[in-house]
Scaffold this active site. Sequence first.
Site, PDB file in Angstrom:
ATOM      1  N   LYS A 219       7.017  71.451  60.162  1.00  0.00           N
ATOM      2  CA  LYS A 219       7.249  70.686  58.924  1.00  0.00           C
ATOM      3  C   LYS A 219       5.991  70.575  58.065  1.00  0.00           C
ATOM      4  CE  LYS A 219      11.499  68.364  59.798  1.00  0.00           C
ATOM      5  NZ  LYS A 219      12.209  67.181  60.258  1.00  0.00           N
ATOM      6  N   ARG A 253      13.285  68.504  68.675  1.00  0.00           N
ATOM      7  CA  ARG A 253      14.031  69.543  67.943  1.00  0.00           C
ATOM      8  C   ARG A 253      13.015  70.551  67.425  1.00  0.00           C
ATOM      9  NH1 ARG A 253      15.421  70.704  62.668  1.00  0.00           N
ATOM     10  NH2 ARG A 253      17.550  71.446  62.337  1.00  0.00           N
TER      11      ARG A 253
END
Length: 271
Positions: A219, A253
Amino acid sequence: MTDSILAGLRRDGLPAVMGIVNITPDSFSDGGRYVVARQAIDHARRLVDEGADILDIGAESTRPGAQSVSVEEELDRLLPVLQAVRDLGVAVSVDTMKPTVMRAALAAGATMINDVNGFQAEGAWLAVRDSTCALCVMHMQGMPRTMQEAPSYTNVVDEVEAFLIERIESAKAVGIGRERICIDPGFGFGKTLEHNLDLLAALPRFARLAPVLVGLSRKRMIGALTGRDIPDRLAGSLAAALRAVQNGAAIVRVHDVAATVDALKIWMATR
Ligand code: HH2
């Protein structure tokens, strides 16, 4: 998510690793459709071989700035892949905000629904209530198209926690037990770098409410902290996953399953 469901997802006492399978092509002509589904299925198989405990299949991008897709488009992308991976021996989660897609996914064999919108859409709780699937309830401020424009909180940890508590209560009110629920503070979903770091530090607090799932892999915050572009964010993502697990995350995740499983094995063995 009950301890028993969670225990079923874990291997060797490790936190569960959720491998990301995105079916979100830029152009999706009829010719491309089969190729894209084939690639997603092959990718899912590879993630299972690498040690994923859960596959998370998403057919609508939720990246900052992403446009939504129609129910029909999402199902056209999703169902062929779901049908091909549901018997691989791991839990299969579907990442969707749409109640119609949730129902179709459960009918097609999904065992978990991951809603970045926290099951706030009208009919979302009802779509999952009568199944036994696990549920991931995530916090997001705003919607993907605009959420990173101006994230704002008085106290991000208090506000995310209050939201997650309210969602667990709201599930209970329609007859969904908290044992089916895991929670996610939603890293990067309407949050600045500082908000993300505060939430990561506060994971022990969230872990008291329900099992915590975190998505930090590749991210922007990893990019902001390392100065690296997406292809070069593996090392940063692994460090973030380990910190999250150390702070109480039960499920991570990730895109890079093999590397994450290795990192977790060493971290667990050397604690
Ligand atoms: N992040 C993304 C998508 N779904 N679900 C949960 N529960 N937590 C997350 O942090 C999360 C999520 C976005 O990541 P990515 O899969 O890289 O992008 P895309 O939105 O294109 O699928």
